[in-house]
Each structure stands twice: as C-alpha cells, then as structure tokens.
Design a protein around this motif. Structure first.
Motif, PDB file in Angstrom:
ATOM      1  N   SER A  48     -21.292  20.686  24.884  1.00 41.81           N
ATOM      2  CA  SER A  48     -20.369  21.717  24.426  1.00 41.81           C
ATOM      3  C   SER A  48     -19.224  21.128  23.614  1.00 41.81           C
ATOM      4  O   SER A  48     -18.524  20.220  24.079  1.00 41.81           O
ATOM      5  CB  SER A  48     -19.822  22.463  25.644  1.00 41.81           C
ATOM      6  N   HIS A  49     -19.039  21.621  22.388  1.00 41.88           N
ATOM      7  CA  HIS A  49     -17.915  21.278  21.509  1.00 41.88           C
ATOM      8  C   HIS A  49     -17.886  19.799  21.126  1.00 41.88           C
ATOM      9  O   HIS A  49     -16.841  19.284  20.735  1.00 41.88           O
ATOM     10  CB  HIS A  49     -16.579  21.659  22.160  1.00 41.88           C
ATOM     11  N   SER A  50     -18.984  19.095  21.248  1.00 39.43           N
ATOM     12  CA  SER A  50     -19.000  17.694  20.816  1.00 39.43           C
ATOM     13  C   SER A  50     -18.767  17.616  19.312  1.00 39.43           C
ATOM     14  O   SER A  50     -19.227  18.470  18.552  1.00 39.43           O
ATOM     15  CB  SER A  50     -20.334  17.041  21.180  1.00 39.43           C
ATOM     16  N   ASP A  51     -18.030  16.591  18.893  1.00 39.06           N
ATOM     17  CA  ASP A  51     -17.716  16.469  17.477  1.00 39.06           C
ATOM     18  C   ASP A  51     -17.873  15.039  16.963  1.00 39.06           C
ATOM     19  O   ASP A  51     -17.367  14.683  15.912  1.00 39.06           O
ATOM     20  CB  ASP A  51     -16.295  16.965  17.199  1.00 39.06           C
ATOM     21  N   VAL A  52     -18.561  14.187  17.738  1.00 34.56           N
ATOM     22  CA  VAL A  52     -18.857  12.844  17.264  1.00 34.56           C
ATOM     23  C   VAL A  52     -20.222  12.430  17.822  1.00 34.56           C
ATOM     24  O   VAL A  52     -20.554  12.739  18.971  1.00 34.56           O
ATOM     25  CB  VAL A  52     -17.772  11.826  17.669  1.00 34.56           C
ATOM     26  N   CYS A  53     -20.987  11.760  16.992  1.00 36.77           N
ATOM     27  CA  CYS A  53     -22.320  11.290  17.392  1.00 36.77           C
ATOM     28  C   CYS A  53     -22.375   9.778  17.219  1.00 36.77           C
ATOM     29  O   CYS A  53     -21.980   9.248  16.180  1.00 36.77           O
ATOM     30  CB  CYS A  53     -23.394  11.962  16.536  1.00 36.77           C
TER      31      CYS A  53
END
Length: 292
Positions: A48-53
C-alpha cells in the motif's frame, strides 16, 4: 494481505536519536523476535502506497517500500533516495551486492524495530547493517552471529594455520579470540611453532598495552601443550623463559613430569593431546598408551 498487515502493525515512533533521548532519556531498544513468528509480508506489490522499488541481489528481486519511512529511519537511504521528483514510481534502485534475504531483514528492522535473524544469513545482515550505518542492528547481528562467525573463522585458521600465524591479524587478536584457537585439536601447525607465535603475539600486546609479556600472555599460555615438545626443545624453551618470562614455571614442570612418568595422570588430557599438525617425536608413543 498487505493492507491488513499495515492496519495491524504497531510501529515504533520514528524519531531521531536526539529527539528520542530528549523525550525518554534513552533509545528504544531493539527486539530480536522468535524465528517462528509469522512472516512479515513480502515487500512486493501491491504494498500500500509504496513509492520506491529496489532491485536486490544477484537474483534481481524486486522489493517495494516507502521512501519517507526509509529516509526518516536511515541516513544512508536519505542520501540514496533524495527528494522525490514528480508523481508516479521512480526508476528502480539497484542494490546488487546485498542478498535479498539480508535486505528484507534490514527493512523489517526499519519498519518494526525488531528483526528475525538466522544463522545462515546473519553475516550478510551484519554486512548490510555496517554499510547502511544501522548501529543497533549491527550490534544485535554481532551478538547473534558471534557463534557462527567464530566457527567459520576458527575453521579457516585451522585449515591455514601456518599462514594465519604469520599475519598481522593474528598478532592483533584479543586474548578471548585467541583462546579457542589454542584449544583446538585441528590446528595444522606444530607445537614448537605455536609457542613461537604465542610469544610474538604477547610481545606485540605488551608493547601496545605497556605491560609485561608474561602478564599479557597469562590468559592464553595455559593452552600451549608443552608436553608435546621433545626434551631438547623443552630445555631450550625453559632457558628462553628465564631470559624472557612467558610461561609459568609450574606449567613447564608439568610438561617435564609428563616426560618423566610417560603415562598415568600426568599424561592425560589436553596438555598431551596431539594436534592435527603436530610433528611426530619419539616420546609421543607414550601418549597413546591406554590409561590404567
């Protein structure tokens, strides 16, 4: 599953050391949780709401996380990730040198202030903790991994004993680190050479600590198996010991007693037990006689 986990998670307050000390007077302690605790969710979509990989390890495993949390918890990630530019998911961050399992342990620590450690991967977690400047994680990994790390180091030195004894690293070992080496039956080195190495080690320690050689050597020299030396070697050692004390006189007397009696109580136990690298001497045949 990820949303349920996030709802049920009770995270620690993410504050800097100074903020936490100002509020509590001390840091919140790191917990090592049982290994059979239910696994945290994989940091994989849809987190949920992750913004970096991150693309992690040789397997190039994709791991998703939250930029803000990582940056708040760890200066390394704050510098690595920098400010987010524009909407959407930025390009993946490649971390090819850290194994995926170790990196997930780091994330577990950053998210929950607790961590599960395993013997087979604790050294990789320790390496990552040092690289990322996570002091608490480093300390707990060292404590947890001390046994496996010591076993690996001892096994390596046992297999490369003569080379290891000539290194600067050997001379810089602490007494507690040297003790298990001198207790090992698997050292591929003769006792006469081991005595010389122990003397060199004690001289270096004496110079650094500004203490007598015999005082520095006291915690470890009891593990030297003087009875394995031939009478001529033992006599030469005794003469040198008078010029430069290293070994307690009582220990040398016990070795002579072993030579005199050749069997019985004086010839039992580790002081007379041969190591893997012990060179044969005439009196060694008496060490293998059955005890009566």
């Amino acid at each position: 599953m990820a949303d349920l986990w996030l709802e049920g998670l009770r995270p620690v307050p993410y504050m800097t050391d100074l903020e936490m000390k100002a509020q509590n007077g001390q840091r919140q302690s790191l917990r090592v949780v049982p290994q059979d605790r239910p696994l945290l969710p994989c940091f994989s979509p849809p987190l949920s709401h992750s913004d970096v990989c991150f693309v992690v390890g040789q397997e190039r495993q994709e791991v998703f996380a939250h930029r803000c949390l990582l940056a708040c918890r760890c200066n390394f990630f704050q510098r690595l990730l920098g400010p987010k530019l524009g909407p959407g998911m930025p390009s993946p961050v490649v971390l090819s040198t850290v194994p995926a399992e170790a990196f997930l342990a780091v994330l577990e620590f950053l998210y929950t202030n607790s961590v599960r450690l395993h013997r087979h991967s604790v050294l990789e977690v320790l390496t990552a903790a040092v690289e990322y400047g996570l002091e608490e994680l480093r300390e707990v990994a060292v404590t947890f991994g001390l046994g496996p790390l010591q076993e690996r180091c001892i096994a390596f030195i046992e297999a490369h004993s003569q080379e290891a004894l000539r290194t600067r690293g050997f001379l810089e070992l602490s007494a507690p680190a040297l003790l298990p080496l001198l207790r090992s039956d698997k050292l591929c080195v003769d006792e006469a050479e081991l005595v010389l190495a122990a003397r060199s080690w004690a001289r270096v320690g004496a110079a650094v600590l500004e203490r007598p050689v015999a005082e520095v050597a006291a915690p470890v020299v009891r593990e030297l198996r003087l009875a394995l030396l031939a009478p001529a070697e033992l006599s030469a050692l005794e003469e040198q010991n008078q010029r430069e004390p290293l070994i307690p006189v009582e220990q040398i007397v016990e070795a002579w007693k072993c030579h005199a009696l050749r069997r019985g109580d004086a010839a039992r136990g580790a002081p007379c037990r041969r190591r893997r690298g012990t060179l044969p001497r005439e009196h060694h045949c008496f060490l293998d006689l059955p005890f009566k």
